[in-house]
Design a protein around this motif. Structure first.
Motif, PDB file in Angstrom:
ATOM      1  N   ASP A  25      -4.767  -1.527  -8.776  1.00 57.30           N
ATOM      2  CA  ASP A  25      -4.610  -1.933  -7.381  1.00 57.30           C
ATOM      3  C   ASP A  25      -5.921  -1.728  -6.627  1.00 57.30           C
ATOM      4  O   ASP A  25      -6.616  -0.742  -6.820  1.00 57.30           O
ATOM      5  CB  ASP A  25      -3.482  -1.156  -6.710  1.00 57.30           C
ATOM      6  N   GLN A  26      -6.217  -2.679  -5.774  1.00 60.32           N
ATOM      7  CA  GLN A  26      -7.440  -2.648  -4.982  1.00 60.32           C
ATOM      8  C   GLN A  26      -7.092  -2.628  -3.498  1.00 60.32           C
ATOM      9  O   GLN A  26      -6.021  -3.068  -3.108  1.00 60.32           O
ATOM     10  CB  GLN A  26      -8.290  -3.876  -5.282  1.00 60.32           C
ATOM     11  N   LYS A  27      -8.014  -2.160  -2.692  1.00 60.84           N
ATOM     12  CA  LYS A  27      -7.773  -2.116  -1.248  1.00 60.84           C
ATOM     13  C   LYS A  27      -7.527  -3.502  -0.681  1.00 60.84           C
ATOM     14  O   LYS A  27      -6.750  -3.670   0.234  1.00 60.84           O
ATOM     15  CB  LYS A  27      -8.960  -1.462  -0.540  1.00 60.84           C
ATOM     16  N   VAL A  86       4.210 -10.704  -6.461  1.00 57.06           N
ATOM     17  CA  VAL A  86       3.477 -11.763  -5.783  1.00 57.06           C
ATOM     18  C   VAL A  86       2.395 -11.040  -5.007  1.00 57.06           C
ATOM     19  O   VAL A  86       2.675 -10.123  -4.237  1.00 57.06           O
ATOM     20  CB  VAL A  86       4.380 -12.592  -4.851  1.00 57.06           C
ATOM     21  N   GLU A  87       1.151 -11.429  -5.268  1.00 56.82           N
ATOM     22  CA  GLU A  87       0.012 -10.707  -4.707  1.00 56.82           C
ATOM     23  C   GLU A  87      -0.949 -11.675  -4.042  1.00 56.82           C
ATOM     24  O   GLU A  87      -0.992 -12.857  -4.376  1.00 56.82           O
ATOM     25  CB  GLU A  87      -0.745  -9.969  -5.810  1.00 56.82           C
ATOM     26  N   LYS A  88      -1.706 -11.130  -3.110  1.00 54.85           N
ATOM     27  CA  LYS A  88      -2.769 -11.899  -2.485  1.00 54.85           C
ATOM     28  C   LYS A  88      -4.041 -11.079  -2.569  1.00 54.85           C
ATOM     29  O   LYS A  88      -4.068  -9.908  -2.183  1.00 54.85           O
ATOM     30  CB  LYS A  88      -2.431 -12.213  -1.032  1.00 54.85           C
ATOM     31  N   LEU A  89      -5.067 -11.684  -3.128  1.00 54.92           N
ATOM     32  CA  LEU A  89      -6.369 -11.036  -3.244  1.00 54.92           C
ATOM     33  C   LEU A  89      -7.380 -11.975  -2.609  1.00 54.92           C
ATOM     34  O   LEU A  89      -7.593 -13.092  -3.101  1.00 54.92           O
ATOM     35  CB  LEU A  89      -6.721 -10.766  -4.705  1.00 54.92           C
TER      36      LEU A  89
END
Length: 82
Positions: free
Chosen positions: A15-17, A38-41
């Motif tokens: 996991d990233q900030k 479901v992710e948003k980067l």
């Protein structure tokens, strides 16, 4: 492969900030621990399945909303055959 003994420790490590988790679902797929997210980067949104098997993590993902249903079918049919 991973040095982590479980899927949750692995996920915490990646996991990233900048990562925004919009939806998380904890699953068991054919007896294997799995997580669907479901992710948003940055400006990319995608759905991913993380499946943990014997200190390895298999990741299935797509950025296309139109393929989310197909991804669900593929991930839920995942079988590990050593």
């Amino acid at each position: 492969g991973t040095n982590y003994n479980n899927l949750m420790d692995y996920l915490r490590s990646i996991d990233q900030k900048e990562l925004v988790k919009e939806c998380t679902q904890y699953l068991v797929i054919n007896g294997l621990n799995a997580v669907s997210r479901v992710e948003k980067l940055y400006d990319r949104k995608y759905k991913a399945y993380f499946i943990y098997v014997n200190n390895s993590v298999y990741v299935l993902s797509t950025e296309s909303n139109n393929l989310y249903g197909d991804l669900d079918q593929i991930a839920r049919s995942f079988r590990y055959a050593p």
